[in-house]
Design an enzyme around this catalytic site. Sequence first.
Site, PDB file in Angstrom:
ATOM      1  N   SER A 168       0.742  -0.907  -0.064  1.00 57.32           N
ATOM      2  CA  SER A 168       0.311  -0.068  -0.084  1.00 57.32           C
ATOM      3  C   SER A 168       0.302   1.376  -0.262  1.00 57.32           C
ATOM      4  CB  SER A 168      -0.947   0.326   1.782  1.00 57.32           C
ATOM      5  OG  SER A 168      -1.335   1.271   0.966  1.00 57.32           O
ATOM      6  N   TYR A 181      -1.429  -1.298  10.339  1.00 56.89           N
ATOM      7  CA  TYR A 181      -1.358  -0.903   9.458  1.00 56.89           C
ATOM      8  C   TYR A 181       0.053  -0.426   8.314  1.00 56.89           C
ATOM      9  CZ  TYR A 181      -3.533  -1.628   4.533  1.00 56.89           C
ATOM     10  OH  TYR A 181      -4.451  -0.496   2.719  1.00 56.89           O
TER      11      TYR A 181
END
Length: 311
Positions: A168, A181
């Site tokens: 990401s 995350y």
Amino acid sequence: MGRFDSRAAIVTGGALGIGKGCARQIAASGGSVLIVDVNEAAGSMTVEEIRSSGGTAEFMHGNVAEESIAKSMVEKATSSFGRLDILVQNAYAGADNSGSAVEVQSENWHAGMDLLVGALYFGAKYAVPAMEISGPDPRFIQPEWAGAGRRQAPPPPQNVGRIVNISSVHGLCAAPRSLIYNTGKAAVIGLTRQMAIDFGPLGITVNAIAPGHIVTERGEDMWDEVGDDAGFRLFELQYPVRRTGVPDDIANAVTFICSNEASFITGQVLSVDGGMTVQIQENLVMDVKDYIVANPDLKTHFDSERGSSRF
Ligand SMILES: NC(=O)c1ccc[n+]([C@@H]2O[C@H](COP(=O)([O-])OP(=O)(O)OC[C@H]3O[C@@H](n4cnc5c(N)ncnc54)[C@H](O)[C@@H]3O)[C@@H](O)[C@H]2O)c1
């Protein structure tokens, strides 16, 4: 001839969103696809969609953070399709993950790392030997070697397999209160580089994709919850290309990385983010300020319950 004729792939988290986009594109180019997902209803619907368009797909229910599931998905792919060539490691579900190091619960930290990082280790652990047994794409034409004639040994194996790990932009740049995350997605990049070094000599390339904001089915729900088009427009304005992404934007990159043409690309992280991570923030902030002044009632998804980056 399709790009992936006679190739077999596993896409984790392929029931919805980015994974679904990847599964559909691989199947549309002739590949056989095994979707592994915890969402049985959506996974079965995606398989039906692929089959009704003439593609080959199977579904397997399972949580890819479990080693036994990684082992069985590889067994199922090889028994259903006779081989394994491509592994797209995409599955993720992010509930209860927001917070800094003083806020996150240790059980969420461990569960997050198990899915974000551990699942990718398990996937490769079982997929790589299966890719080696499957061997290279029979249609792959060895590139002409500049050193031909001087080489003392036969060339090493080429185009035996492809692993694509979905990271990401959060693996490249940090966001507030996103310890699990951001750490997990950064680790995906490190793991990708390590695997590229380890498996390159086997003819298996390993790359990571770092998507920007991709509006998936789940993302659309999130924006519907916010219910503010000006807020979504503000979000898009942050991107140099002035739009956010769709699953096909990521699938386009994944299918290129998995193609024969990409056999010399490994260990890379490709940002597919409309240029968001290469811009200087101070200029962006001034544009955003003008937009906020012109739209005083703005709401973005950070204003919703699910927003995770408040300070
Ligand atoms: N959408 C974005 O804006 C965006 C941006 C950057 C990175 N990503 C990454 O892309 C990947 C896909 O994201 P998405 O937005 O398409 O998500 P999504 O929620 O739309 O789809 C994720 C899929 O994974 C499945 N899944 C969740 N946990 C699983 C598990 N333990 N085992 C098997 N399947 C599981 C879900 O059921 C779902 O079908 C994720 O790795 C995510 O971190 C997404």
